[in-house]
Design an enzyme around this catalytic site. Structure first.
Site, short mmCIF file in Angstrom:
data_model
loop_
_atom_site.label_atom_id
_atom_site.label_comp_id
_atom_site.label_asym_id
_atom_site.label_seq_id
_atom_site.Cartn_x
_atom_site.Cartn_y
_atom_site.Cartn_z
N GLY A 15 40.33 66.88 69.93
CA GLY A 15 39.47 66.59 69.39
C GLY A 15 37.92 68.20 69.61
O GLY A 15 37.18 68.11 69.48
N SER A 16 39.37 69.02 70.88
CA SER A 16 38.05 69.58 71.28
C SER A 16 37.46 71.11 69.96
O SER A 16 36.10 71.25 70.54
CB SER A 16 39.42 70.84 72.52
OG SER A 16 39.74 71.81 71.61
N ASN A 17 38.13 71.27 69.14
CA ASN A 17 37.72 71.53 68.34
C ASN A 17 35.99 70.59 67.29
O ASN A 17 35.04 71.55 67.11
CB ASN A 17 38.55 72.21 67.23
CG ASN A 17 38.98 73.37 67.93
OD1 ASN A 17 39.03 73.99 67.73
ND2 ASN A 17 40.05 73.10 67.62
N LYS A 93 48.16 65.88 58.74
CA LYS A 93 49.16 65.13 58.41
C LYS A 93 48.84 65.78 57.31
O LYS A 93 48.07 67.20 56.90
CB LYS A 93 48.87 63.97 57.70
CG LYS A 93 48.97 62.59 58.99
CD LYS A 93 50.15 62.29 58.39
CE LYS A 93 49.87 60.92 60.06
NZ LYS A 93 50.41 61.40 60.95
N ASN A 109 41.16 74.24 57.34
CA ASN A 109 41.95 74.55 58.08
C ASN A 109 41.67 75.23 59.13
O ASN A 109 41.93 76.49 59.08
CB ASN A 109 43.41 74.58 57.48
CG ASN A 109 44.74 73.84 58.67
OD1 ASN A 109 44.44 72.62 58.97
ND2 ASN A 109 45.81 74.27 58.58
N HIS A 111 44.07 76.33 61.96
CA HIS A 111 46.00 76.97 62.47
C HIS A 111 45.84 77.81 62.99
O HIS A 111 45.08 78.75 63.32
CB HIS A 111 46.76 77.10 61.40
CG HIS A 111 48.04 77.62 61.55
ND1 HIS A 111 48.38 75.85 60.65
CD2 HIS A 111 49.09 79.10 62.07
CE1 HIS A 111 49.91 76.72 61.44
NE2 HIS A 111 49.57 77.71 62.02
N ASP A 152 49.61 75.56 54.14
CA ASP A 152 48.50 77.03 55.32
C ASP A 152 48.56 78.39 54.73
O ASP A 152 49.15 79.64 55.40
CB ASP A 152 49.76 77.28 56.45
CG ASP A 152 49.68 75.72 57.90
OD1 ASP A 152 48.31 75.37 57.31
OD2 ASP A 152 50.75 75.91 58.41
N GLU A 181 39.06 79.42 68.88
CA GLU A 181 39.22 78.77 68.11
C GLU A 181 37.86 77.74 67.68
O GLU A 181 37.88 77.90 66.69
CB GLU A 181 40.66 77.30 68.23
CG GLU A 181 41.82 78.03 68.09
CD GLU A 181 42.84 76.83 67.72
OE1 GLU A 181 43.55 76.29 67.00
OE2 GLU A 181 42.61 76.37 68.57
#
Ligand code: GAR
Length: 209
Positions: A15-17, A93, A109, A111, A152, A181
């Site tokens: 969960g760093s983002n 997921k 998302n 990536h 993606d 990120e």
């Protein structure tokens, strides 16, 4: 009309983002409310971080008994919250097409590569960095894109690039990419919430007026 936009963050890992988004909201550099954090892992760092900041959390675990209903449950939860934006920040997921189609241009998302390279089913987390190193590429990076039924492959919102060093491995690459990120996801959420863009094919074009 709601003034502050509601976002929901889906996260499976440390969960760093998510933390970067929380920090941006708390310091005022992101004008949004984190309405909920949803995780598919009971012991994820993301849930701990959300709880520390009094953000509502939901755990939806996919197992043998709910294999078919899992994404229905997720849909119900998202429909109840009715967010302006759904952010997949390390969510491991793959959403089925029908669910993605319920939220057109409302799911982004993060990536860990420069898409369209090193993406698709099976490319997640450190696996991506291993493949990047193996490939001999000299540049990697991170991407935020709109989620579409093809994994993606949706329109790219923002990217940041990073030079690969000769002594890099998957671990060092992930570590060096991490701060990029964190700023990318905050910039992308900010940008998408402005709504000042249009989609042209697979391109996200910034509106200048
Ligand atoms: C991030 O590196 C993100 O790019 C990656 O998972 C990590 C989550 O880190 N996402 C994917 O691989 C999605 N295909 P975090 O839990 O510290 O935010």
């Amino acid at each position: 009309m709601r003034s502050v936009k509601n976002i929901v963050i889906l996260a499976s890992g440390k969960g760093s983002n998510l933390q970067a988004i929380i920090d941006a909201v708390e310091t005022g550099s992101l004008d949004a409310n984190i309405a909920a954090v949803i995780s598919d892992k009971r012991d994820s760092g993301a849930l701990e971080r959300a709880a520390k900041h009094s953000i509502p959390t939901f755990v939806l675990i996919r197992n043998q008994s709910n294999r078919d209903t899992y994404f229905n449950l997720l849909y119900e939860r998202l429909r109840e919250i009715d967010p302006d934006l759904i952010v997949l920040a390390g969510f491991m997921k793959i959403m089925p097409a029908w669910l993605v189609e319920k939220f057109p241009l409302k799911v982004i998302n993060l990536h860990p590569s420069l898409l369209p390279c090193f993406g698709g089913p099976g490319f997640y987390g450190h696996k991506v960095h291993e493949k990047v190193i193996e490939s001999g590429a000299k540049i990697t990076g991170c991407t935020v894109h709109f989620v579409t039924p093809d994994v993606d492959s949706g329109p790219i919102v923002l990217q940041k690039a990073l030079e690969i060093r000769d002594n890099d491995d998957a671990v060092s690459l992930a570590e060096r990419l991490s701060p990029l990120e964190h700023s990318l996801i905050v910039d992308a959420v900010n940008f998408v919430l402005t709504g000042k863009f249009q989609i042209d094919g697979n391109r996200v074009i910034r509106k200048t007026l």
